[in-house]
Scaffold this motif. Structure first.
Motif, PDB file in Angstrom:
ATOM      1  N   LEU A  55       0.833  -1.210   0.000  1.00  0.00           N
ATOM      2  CA  LEU A  55       0.000   0.000   0.000  1.00  0.00           C
ATOM      3  C   LEU A  55       0.863   1.253   0.000  1.00  0.00           C
ATOM      4  O   LEU A  55       0.518   2.254  -0.640  1.00  0.00           O
ATOM      5  CB  LEU A  55      -0.916   0.018   1.230  1.00  0.00           C
ATOM      6  N   TRP A  56       1.992   1.199   0.691  1.00  0.00           N
ATOM      7  CA  TRP A  56       2.865   2.371   0.772  1.00  0.00           C
ATOM      8  C   TRP A  56       3.279   2.823  -0.636  1.00  0.00           C
ATOM      9  O   TRP A  56       3.259   4.024  -0.942  1.00  0.00           O
ATOM     10  CB  TRP A  56       4.119   2.066   1.615  1.00  0.00           C
TER      11      TRP A  56
ATOM     12  N   GLU B 116      -7.136  15.912   3.895  1.00  0.00           N
ATOM     13  CA  GLU B 116      -7.628  15.055   4.986  1.00  0.00           C
ATOM     14  C   GLU B 116      -7.732  13.590   4.570  1.00  0.00           C
ATOM     15  O   GLU B 116      -7.873  12.699   5.409  1.00  0.00           O
ATOM     16  CB  GLU B 116      -8.988  15.553   5.510  1.00  0.00           C
ATOM     17  N   LEU B 117      -7.624  13.341   3.259  1.00  0.00           N
ATOM     18  CA  LEU B 117      -7.630  11.958   2.776  1.00  0.00           C
ATOM     19  C   LEU B 117      -6.236  11.323   2.817  1.00  0.00           C
ATOM     20  O   LEU B 117      -6.126  10.100   2.841  1.00  0.00           O
ATOM     21  CB  LEU B 117      -8.138  11.912   1.327  1.00  0.00           C
ATOM     22  N   TYR B 118      -5.195  12.129   2.797  1.00  0.00           N
ATOM     23  CA  TYR B 118      -3.838  11.599   2.628  1.00  0.00           C
ATOM     24  C   TYR B 118      -3.531  10.489   3.636  1.00  0.00           C
ATOM     25  O   TYR B 118      -3.822  10.621   4.827  1.00  0.00           O
ATOM     26  CB  TYR B 118      -2.798  12.713   2.781  1.00  0.00           C
ATOM     27  N   ARG B 119      -2.906   9.429   3.127  1.00  0.00           N
ATOM     28  CA  ARG B 119      -2.659   8.234   3.946  1.00  0.00           C
ATOM     29  C   ARG B 119      -1.183   7.923   4.184  1.00  0.00           C
ATOM     30  O   ARG B 119      -0.864   7.039   4.967  1.00  0.00           O
ATOM     31  CB  ARG B 119      -3.281   6.994   3.271  1.00  0.00           C
TER      32      ARG B 119
ATOM     33  N   LEU C 169       0.232   7.995  -5.475  1.00  0.00           N
ATOM     34  CA  LEU C 169      -1.016   8.745  -5.482  1.00  0.00           C
ATOM     35  C   LEU C 169      -0.848  10.138  -4.880  1.00  0.00           C
ATOM     36  O   LEU C 169      -1.431  11.115  -5.357  1.00  0.00           O
ATOM     37  CB  LEU C 169      -2.055   7.957  -4.664  1.00  0.00           C
ATOM     38  N   GLU C 170      -0.025  10.226  -3.836  1.00  0.00           N
ATOM     39  CA  GLU C 170       0.058  11.481  -3.077  1.00  0.00           C
ATOM     40  C   GLU C 170       1.271  12.344  -3.403  1.00  0.00           C
ATOM     41  O   GLU C 170       1.245  13.546  -3.169  1.00  0.00           O
ATOM     42  CB  GLU C 170      -0.009  11.160  -1.569  1.00  0.00           C
ATOM     43  N   SER C 171       2.307  11.737  -3.963  1.00  0.00           N
ATOM     44  CA  SER C 171       3.499  12.559  -4.245  1.00  0.00           C
ATOM     45  C   SER C 171       3.208  13.589  -5.330  1.00  0.00           C
ATOM     46  O   SER C 171       3.819  14.644  -5.371  1.00  0.00           O
ATOM     47  CB  SER C 171       4.688  11.671  -4.643  1.00  0.00           C
ATOM     48  N   GLY C 172       2.257  13.285  -6.219  1.00  0.00           N
ATOM     49  CA  GLY C 172       1.924  14.250  -7.271  1.00  0.00           C
ATOM     50  C   GLY C 172       0.663  15.035  -6.998  1.00  0.00           C
ATOM     51  O   GLY C 172       0.209  15.826  -7.833  1.00  0.00           O
TER      52      GLY C 172
ATOM     53  N   GLU D 110       0.723  12.408 -13.653  1.00  0.00           N
ATOM     54  CA  GLU D 110       1.597  13.305 -14.420  1.00  0.00           C
ATOM     55  C   GLU D 110       0.999  13.726 -15.761  1.00  0.00           C
ATOM     56  O   GLU D 110       1.239  14.826 -16.233  1.00  0.00           O
ATOM     57  CB  GLU D 110       2.952  12.625 -14.645  1.00  0.00           C
ATOM     58  N   ARG D 111       0.201  12.821 -16.381  1.00  0.00           N
ATOM     59  CA  ARG D 111      -0.194  13.085 -17.767  1.00  0.00           C
ATOM     60  C   ARG D 111      -1.689  13.161 -18.015  1.00  0.00           C
ATOM     61  O   ARG D 111      -2.111  13.659 -19.065  1.00  0.00           O
ATOM     62  CB  ARG D 111       0.370  11.987 -18.679  1.00  0.00           C
TER      63      ARG D 111
END
Length: 215
Positions: free
Chosen positions: A45-46, A72-75, A52-55, A113-114
């Protein structure tokens, strides 16, 4: 005519059920696998949430995906706390992605990204799933492996910034219904949603191969 949120839910229902009923997930939630299998799943999952979150911050101003970017969704932070609890302070050194996980994370990153509309498909399948079925996983994990309720080991499933999950999900579906995309693009989002479930199921299959129940 059905709303887009209804279309996306019904179109991906079959894949959703297939992912939920994979033998690995059934064995994990049935208490037939050890905590090591749960930790390995958490590691996978990590990689997905890192993609999902880095971008995500970059997409916050995007006209199509921007409204879905809700911190608030960030995991990722919660996942890292869970991994430290499960694997110890050196958890990063032993972190490795299964090939199926790598393929999943790569696709998420490519969309981020695209193709912002495609990113929404991955965003939806992950976060709405975590807010719904994820709560069942948390409950089972707490009971099976003795984690503190909503504590270290299951923080991934605890959305501290969302006081009312039902209201949040309603609002999220309204965002889907209002998405800035024509019919053809909406069809592509639905197809990407199905692809997201298929990529997720492939990870479960790979985990099942890694943790077979002895016959």
């Amino acid at each position: 005519m059905d709303s887009f949120s209804t279309v996306i839910r019904t179109a991906s229902h079959e894949q959703h059920v297939e992912a939920e009923t994979s033998s690995f997930m059934s064995d994990l939630l049935g208490g037939r696998l050890g905590v090591d299998a749960y930790a390995r799943y958490t590691e996978q999952l990590w990689f997905v949430y890192e993609a999902l979150e880095s971008g995500a911050d970059r997409l916050a101003s995007d006209p199509v995906a921007g409204s879905f970017i809700q911190p608030e969704l960030y995991r990722l932070g919660a996942l890292e706390r869970d991994l430290e609890h499960l694997r110890g302070p050196g958890w990063r050194t032993g972190l490795s992605a299964l090939p199926a996980t790598r393929a999943y994370a790569d696709r998420v990153r490519e969309c981020a990204e695209r193709w912002p509309a495609g990113y929404i498909a991955h965003h939806y399948t992950r976060y709405l799933g975590d807010l719904s079925g994820g709560q069942l996983i948390r409950d089972k994990a707490e009971r099976t492996w003795g984690f503190a309720r909503k504590g270290d080991g299951v923080r991934f499933y605890v959305f501290e910034g969302i006081a009312n999950p039902a209201a949040f999900k309603r609002g999220y579906r309204e965002l889907l219904d209002a998405v800035r995309a024509d019919d053809l693009e909406k069809q592509r989002i639905v197809a990407e949603c199905k692809r997201a479930f298929a990529l997720n199921t492939a990870v479960f299959r790979a985990l099942g191969d890694e943790f077979p129940l002895s016959a």
